[in-house]
Design a protein around this motif. Structure first.
Motif, PDB file in Angstrom:
ATOM      1  N   VAL A  99      -3.014  20.909  32.122  1.00 11.23           N
ATOM      2  CA  VAL A  99      -2.934  21.793  33.290  1.00 11.23           C
ATOM      3  C   VAL A  99      -2.098  23.011  32.909  1.00 11.23           C
ATOM      4  CG1 VAL A  99      -2.261  21.995  35.711  1.00 11.23           C
ATOM      5  CG2 VAL A  99      -3.208  19.839  34.851  1.00 11.23           C
ATOM      6  N   HIS A 100      -2.772  24.161  32.906  1.00 12.13           N
ATOM      7  CA  HIS A 100      -2.142  25.429  32.507  1.00 12.13           C
ATOM      8  C   HIS A 100      -1.547  26.069  33.758  1.00 12.13           C
ATOM      9  CE1 HIS A 100      -1.558  29.410  30.934  1.00 12.13           C
ATOM     10  NE2 HIS A 100      -2.115  29.115  29.770  1.00 12.13           N
ATOM     11  N   LEU A 101      -0.208  26.200  33.760  1.00 11.78           N
ATOM     12  CA  LEU A 101       0.475  26.703  34.960  1.00 11.78           C
ATOM     13  C   LEU A 101       0.966  28.144  34.800  1.00 11.78           C
ATOM     14  CD1 LEU A 101       2.545  23.502  35.845  1.00 11.78           C
ATOM     15  CD2 LEU A 101       0.550  24.373  37.070  1.00 11.78           C
ATOM     16  N   GLY A 102       0.438  28.834  33.796  1.00  9.07           N
ATOM     17  CA  GLY A 102       0.919  30.193  33.508  1.00  9.07           C
ATOM     18  C   GLY A 102       0.891  31.132  34.699  1.00  9.07           C
ATOM     19  N   GLN A 103      -0.078  30.964  35.573  1.00  6.32           N
ATOM     20  CA  GLN A 103      -0.195  31.872  36.728  1.00  6.32           C
ATOM     21  C   GLN A 103       0.266  31.217  38.034  1.00  6.32           C
ATOM     22  OE1 GLN A 103      -1.130  35.115  36.328  1.00  6.32           O
ATOM     23  NE2 GLN A 103      -1.118  34.576  34.152  1.00  6.32           N
ATOM     24  N   ALA A 104       0.927  30.064  37.931  1.00  9.99           N
ATOM     25  CA  ALA A 104       1.359  29.367  39.152  1.00  9.99           C
ATOM     26  C   ALA A 104       2.654  29.981  39.686  1.00  9.99           C
ATOM     27  CB  ALA A 104       1.561  27.881  38.860  1.00  9.99           C
ATOM     28  N   CYS A 132       2.946  26.135  29.782  1.00 17.31           N
ATOM     29  CA  CYS A 132       3.208  27.505  30.251  1.00 17.31           C
ATOM     30  C   CYS A 132       3.787  27.515  31.666  1.00 17.31           C
ATOM     31  CB  CYS A 132       1.944  28.357  30.175  1.00 17.31           C
ATOM     32  SG  CYS A 132       1.090  28.216  28.591  1.00 17.31           S
ATOM     33  N   THR A 133       4.655  26.550  31.955  1.00 14.24           N
ATOM     34  CA  THR A 133       5.232  26.425  33.292  1.00 14.24           C
ATOM     35  C   THR A 133       6.205  27.581  33.552  1.00 14.24           C
ATOM     36  OG1 THR A 133       5.168  24.065  32.843  1.00 14.24           O
ATOM     37  CG2 THR A 133       6.316  24.741  34.833  1.00 14.24           C
ATOM     38  N   PRO A 134       6.016  28.371  34.611  1.00 14.87           N
ATOM     39  CA  PRO A 134       6.958  29.458  34.902  1.00 14.87           C
ATOM     40  C   PRO A 134       8.362  28.894  35.171  1.00 14.87           C
ATOM     41  CG  PRO A 134       4.967  29.656  36.236  1.00 14.87           C
ATOM     42  CD  PRO A 134       4.926  28.310  35.589  1.00 14.87           C
ATOM     43  N   GLU A 154       5.429  24.553  25.895  1.00 13.96           N
ATOM     44  CA  GLU A 154       5.556  26.004  26.086  1.00 13.96           C
ATOM     45  C   GLU A 154       4.230  26.723  25.969  1.00 13.96           C
ATOM     46  OE1 GLU A 154       8.612  27.996  23.960  1.00 13.96           O
ATOM     47  OE2 GLU A 154      10.166  26.653  24.737  1.00 13.96           O
ATOM     48  N   SER A 155       3.362  26.235  25.060  1.00  5.65           N
ATOM     49  CA  SER A 155       2.090  26.940  24.866  1.00  5.65           C
ATOM     50  C   SER A 155       0.917  25.983  25.036  1.00  5.65           C
ATOM     51  CB  SER A 155       2.040  27.550  23.460  1.00  5.65           C
ATOM     52  OG  SER A 155       1.930  26.511  22.506  1.00  5.65           O
ATOM     53  N   GLU A 156      -0.234  26.586  25.280  1.00  5.34           N
ATOM     54  CA  GLU A 156      -1.460  25.798  25.430  1.00  5.34           C
ATOM     55  C   GLU A 156      -1.805  25.105  24.111  1.00  5.34           C
ATOM     56  OE1 GLU A 156      -4.735  27.943  27.196  1.00  5.34           O
ATOM     57  OE2 GLU A 156      -6.184  26.522  26.383  1.00  5.34           O
ATOM     58  N   GLU A 157      -1.564  25.788  23.001  1.00  6.26           N
ATOM     59  CA  GLU A 157      -1.883  25.236  21.683  1.00  6.26           C
ATOM     60  C   GLU A 157      -1.061  23.972  21.417  1.00  6.26           C
ATOM     61  OE1 GLU A 157      -1.393  28.064  18.570  1.00  6.26           O
ATOM     62  OE2 GLU A 157      -2.339  26.777  17.074  1.00  6.26           O
ATOM     63  N   GLU A 158       0.248  24.064  21.719  1.00  2.00           N
ATOM     64  CA  GLU A 158       1.142  22.913  21.530  1.00  2.00           C
ATOM     65  C   GLU A 158       0.691  21.731  22.391  1.00  2.00           C
ATOM     66  OE1 GLU A 158       5.809  22.903  21.673  1.00  2.00           O
ATOM     67  OE2 GLU A 158       5.040  24.864  22.224  1.00  2.00           O
ATOM     68  N   ALA A 159       0.384  22.029  23.647  1.00  2.00           N
ATOM     69  CA  ALA A 159      -0.012  20.975  24.580  1.00  2.00           C
ATOM     70  C   ALA A 159      -1.321  20.324  24.133  1.00  2.00           C
ATOM     71  CB  ALA A 159      -0.155  21.560  25.983  1.00  2.00           C
ATOM     72  N   ALA A 160      -2.260  21.157  23.677  1.00  2.00           N
ATOM     73  CA  ALA A 160      -3.563  20.632  23.228  1.00  2.00           C
ATOM     74  C   ALA A 160      -3.386  19.740  22.005  1.00  2.00           C
ATOM     75  CB  ALA A 160      -4.511  21.797  22.929  1.00  2.00           C
ATOM     76  N   SER A 161      -2.492  20.132  21.108  1.00  2.00           N
ATOM     77  CA  SER A 161      -2.239  19.319  19.907  1.00  2.00           C
ATOM     78  C   SER A 161      -1.654  17.968  20.295  1.00  2.00           C
ATOM     79  CB  SER A 161      -1.254  20.025  18.976  1.00  2.00           C
ATOM     80  OG  SER A 161      -1.814  21.204  18.523  1.00  2.00           O
TER      81      SER A 161
END
Lengths: 146, 114
Positions: free
Chosen positions: B46-51, B80-82, B102-109
């Motif tokens: 769950v990408h929260l960058g824009q939350a 990417c949690t604000p 912190e990043s989508e790449e890290e989370a996906a890994s």
């Protein structure tokens, strides 16, 4: 800020954004810093959601009245409704332990209110309905911002 | 609410949860999560960058979906949690339960190695 700011809105979920903006404005006028404004907004959002989903469940024309005031060292919010009586002691705390059981997450909103505010009080009166009073103590740096 | 396959790792499904997710909008997040799970996507990011805001309803939806994903050998993590949202998760003790990256790449890994 004026002695007291008040807002009355219909008890519907689409009013949460209006409530949130009202609380943010009142909290900023009272001199709270942005971090504390966010905490207060969230606690009020949870409290009003409880009113709409529980006190006013199945009731179309309920109203919620919010009032905010600042004292020397606190920001006080009262939320009043005329829905079903709410007894917080009947809501078990959520189980957020290591063995998380999602069936026991019912009281998450109430738990958030207590974690984000310094005091939370519930009162029911047959004439005035449910009143939630939430108090946030104001840190010295916030008072300097007045 | 958008869902798409991760561009970083195969088998990871990304849901972008943006804006103000209060009790009015939490059902949209819940539906996106449940739809993914029903399609057998058990590695959920769950990408929260824009939350801007997550209510207890949206957090409950995340916890319920996480439990279901884990029961099928997957997991649900956040990225990417604000700062404001992260602080709420810390105050309420949910950072002990939900994994944040912190990043989508890290989370996906991290999800790929589940």
């Amino acid at each position: 800020m004026p002695d007291e700011c008040r807002l009355t809105v219909p008890g519907r979920l689409d009013q949460l954004i209006i409530i949130s903006e009202f609380i943010a404005q009142a909290a900023r006028q009272a001199g709270l810093d942005e971090r504390t404004v966010f905490h207060v907004q969230m606690a009020v959002d949870e409290a009003c959601t409880n009113v709409i989903q529980h006190a006013y469940q199945g009731i179309e024309d309920g109203e919620i009245t919010l009032a905010c005031r600042r004292t020397d060292d606190t920001f006080v919010i009262t939320i009043q409704d005329h829905g079903r009586p709410f007894d917080p002691t009947t809501v078990p705390p959520p189980d957020l332990g290591a063995d998380l059981d999602v069936r026991r997450l019912g009281g998450l909103g109430l738990y958030f209110m207590h974690r984000l505010m310094d005091e939370v009080h519930f009162e029911f009166n047959a004439e005035t309905g449910n009143t939630v009073t939430m108090i946030k103590r104001i840190a010295p740096q916030s008072q300097d911002d007045r | 609410m958008n869902g798409h396959a991760s561009s970083y790792q195969p088998g990871v499904w990304v849901i972008e949860a943006g804006g103000r997710i209060d009790a009015m909008h939490a059902p949209v997040l819940e539906a996106a999560l449940q739809r993914a799970l029903a399609q057998g996507k058990y590695r959920l990011l769950v990408h929260l960058g824009q939350a801007r805001y997550l209510s207890s309803h949206s957090l409950k939806a995340l916890l319920v979906a996480r439990q279901k994903a884990r029961s099928h050998g997957g997991d649900l993590v956040l990225c990417c949690t604000p700062p404001r949202v992260q602080e709420i998760l810390e105050i309420t003790g949910l950072t002990q339960i939900l994994s944040l990256y912190e990043s989508e790449e890290e989370a996906a890994s991290a999800l790929a190695s589940v």
